[in-house]
Enzyme design. Structure first.
Site, PDB file in Angstrom:
ATOM      1  N   LYS A   1       0.937  -1.121   0.033  1.00 25.88           N
ATOM      2  CA  LYS A   1      -0.140   0.032   0.035  1.00 25.88           C
ATOM      3  C   LYS A   1       1.049   1.223  -0.115  1.00 25.88           C
ATOM      4  O   LYS A   1       1.187   1.663   1.002  1.00 25.88           O
ATOM      5  CB  LYS A   1      -0.933  -0.190   1.274  1.00 25.88           C
ATOM      6  CG  LYS A   1      -2.167   0.814   0.963  1.00 25.88           C
ATOM      7  CD  LYS A   1      -3.035   0.580   2.235  1.00 25.88           C
ATOM      8  CE  LYS A   1      -4.267   1.622   2.316  1.00 25.88           C
ATOM      9  NZ  LYS A   1      -5.072   1.653   1.214  1.00 25.88           N
TER      10      LYS A   1
HETATM   11  N1  PPE Z   1      -7.942  -1.908  -2.907  1.00 29.45           N
HETATM   12  C1  PPE Z   1      -7.334  -0.468  -2.701  1.00 29.45           C
HETATM   13  C2  PPE Z   1      -6.456  -0.163  -3.845  1.00 29.45           C
HETATM   14  C3  PPE Z   1      -7.285   0.281  -1.608  1.00 29.45           C
HETATM   15  O1  PPE Z   1      -6.744   1.389  -1.424  1.00 29.45           O
HETATM   16  C4  PPE Z   1      -7.905  -0.230  -0.344  1.00 29.45           C
HETATM   17  C5  PPE Z   1      -8.215   0.555   0.817  1.00 29.45           C
HETATM   18  C6  PPE Z   1      -8.551  -1.484  -0.772  1.00 29.45           C
HETATM   19  C7  PPE Z   1      -8.465  -2.428  -1.570  1.00 29.45           C
HETATM   20  C8  PPE Z   1      -9.340  -2.226   0.756  1.00 29.45           C
HETATM   21  O2  PPE Z   1      -8.326  -2.650   1.812  1.00 29.45           O
HETATM   22  P1  PPE Z   1      -8.653  -2.844   3.225  1.00 29.45           P
HETATM   23  O3  PPE Z   1      -9.108  -1.294   3.589  1.00 29.45           O
HETATM   24  O4  PPE Z   1      -7.727  -3.373   3.827  1.00 29.45           O
HETATM   25  O5  PPE Z   1     -10.048  -3.495   3.209  1.00 29.45           O
HETATM   26  N2  PPE Z   1      -8.369   1.775   0.564  1.00 29.45           N
HETATM   27  C9  PPE Z   1      -8.097   2.737   1.791  1.00 29.45           C
HETATM   28  C10 PPE Z   1      -7.693   4.148   1.478  1.00 29.45           C
HETATM   29  C11 PPE Z   1      -8.804   4.756   0.880  1.00 29.45           C
HETATM   30  C12 PPE Z   1      -8.532   6.377   0.706  1.00 29.45           C
HETATM   31  O6  PPE Z   1      -9.502   6.843  -0.075  1.00 29.45           O
HETATM   32  O7  PPE Z   1      -7.522   6.705   0.988  1.00 29.45           O
HETATM   33  C13 PPE Z   1      -9.140   2.742   2.679  1.00 29.45           C
HETATM   34  O8  PPE Z   1     -10.182   2.169   2.637  1.00 29.45           O
HETATM   35  O9  PPE Z   1      -8.837   3.033   4.014  1.00 29.45           O
END
Ligand code: PPE
Length: 309
Positions: free
Chosen positions: A159
């Protein structure tokens, strides 16, 4: 939307007033995207504030750092403790938590390893990610013309700040076209994920989600939803999904820390199922929100209580 400021940001081990948490303009991360971060939620449960999947998020933060050869000058437990302290210090009951490690200022040039690594933890109140009604009514989305990275270009499992230039292109295109969000395909043309969410598709009672190999971020909400779905007796398969399988799905939903579980009611203006939140999405949402609000026992040990100051 302006941010709901809180009082303090944890900055390299010190609490700094929100408005004073600043960096030099020649910080490496600003020029080359050399940061890694997490998004975590703290919920106001019946037993006090509690952080959802804290250790899983801290682990992913350290894995992102490892992938990018970034040495964090802390142990995972120290970061977890700092997160809990930051919430307590700001007297928040429910909030979004953003730990961010970045390469700072010392010299410019692509090779990053001579720049110091900083760690900050910010917490603030953040409501529903895709709008207030999204959780109930669902959102209209479109397949993006921007694809996710090929496996040997950027490490999708990390990330990292730089990866979000791709997410920004997806998100801006979606907004221009009047969609709440875009769905990106991977480099082979299979469904990958949204700009900041994982995706699930329901077909004849079976729940499908793209595998880690489809250039997705391994979402922590995704893992929890897979667990909850299996608890409820559903079959969940990690499988490659084609664009047209979205169109003929019975239900589709996004998962993510910010998005939680958000139903999708149309893709490319094609109505999904009856065009509203489906029964399986409803059950999963209800189970998820019961756990994070403390209404049912936290049987998977997903919640870490925040010590109140
Ligand atoms: N894919 C991506 C690309 C992504 O950024 C997130 C989280 C997820 C999947 C889901 O992952 P998880 O949160 O572990 O279930 N995106 C984060 C950032 C959003 C933002 O706008 O900044 C979030 O949901 O916190």
């Amino acid at each position: 939307m302006p941010m709901n400021k809180s009082d303090y940001i944890w900055f390299d081990g010190e609490f700094v007033p929100w408005d004073e948490a600043k960096v030099h303009v020649l910080s490496h991360a600003l020029h080359y995207g050399s940061s890694i971060f997490e998004g975590i939620r703290c919920y106001d449960t019946a037993n006090g504030p509690a952080v959802f999947c804290l250790s899983q998020h801290v682990k992913r933060l350290f894995n992102s750092a490892k992938i990018y050869r970034m040495e964090l000058p802390y142990l995972p437990d120290q970061v977890s403790q700092a997160i809990l302290q930051t919430i307590a210090k700001n007297k928040l009951r429910s909030c979004y938590i953003r730990p961010l490690a970045f390469r700072g200022y010392s010299e410019l040039g692509v090779e990053p390893r001579n720049c110091p690594v900083h760690l900050v933890i910010a917490v603030w109140e953040w409501g529903a990610y895709l709008g207030k009604e999204a959780l109930e009514q669902g959102v209209d989305v479109g397949v993006s013309s921007w694809r996710r990275m090929a496996p040997d270009t950027f490490p999708a499992a990390a990330k990292a700040g730089g990866h979000y230039t791709n997410s920004q292109l997806i998100r801006m295109e979606a907004a221009e076209l009047g969609y709440a969000e875009g769905i990106a395909l991977d480099v082979y043309g299979y469904v990958s994920e949204g700009s900041g969410e994982n995706i699930f598709v329901v077909h004849d009672g079976v729940i499908y989600t793209p595998p880690l190999s489809a250039s997705i971020l391994g979402g922590i909400t995704r893992s929890c939803v897979i667990t909850l779905a299996r608890d409820l007796g559903y079959e969940v398969r990690e499988a490659l999904i084609s664009r047209e399988q979205l169109y003929v799905a019975d239900e589709i939903f996004f998962t993510g820390t910010a998005a939680e579980i958000t139903p999708i009611r149309s893709v490319d203006h094609i109505v999904i199922g009856p065009g509203r939140r489906g029964p399986i999405t409803t059950k999963l949402q209800s189970e998820f929100f019961k756990i994070v609000s403390g209404q049912v026992p936290d049987r998977h040990h997903w919640l870490t209580p925040v010590p109140v100051e």
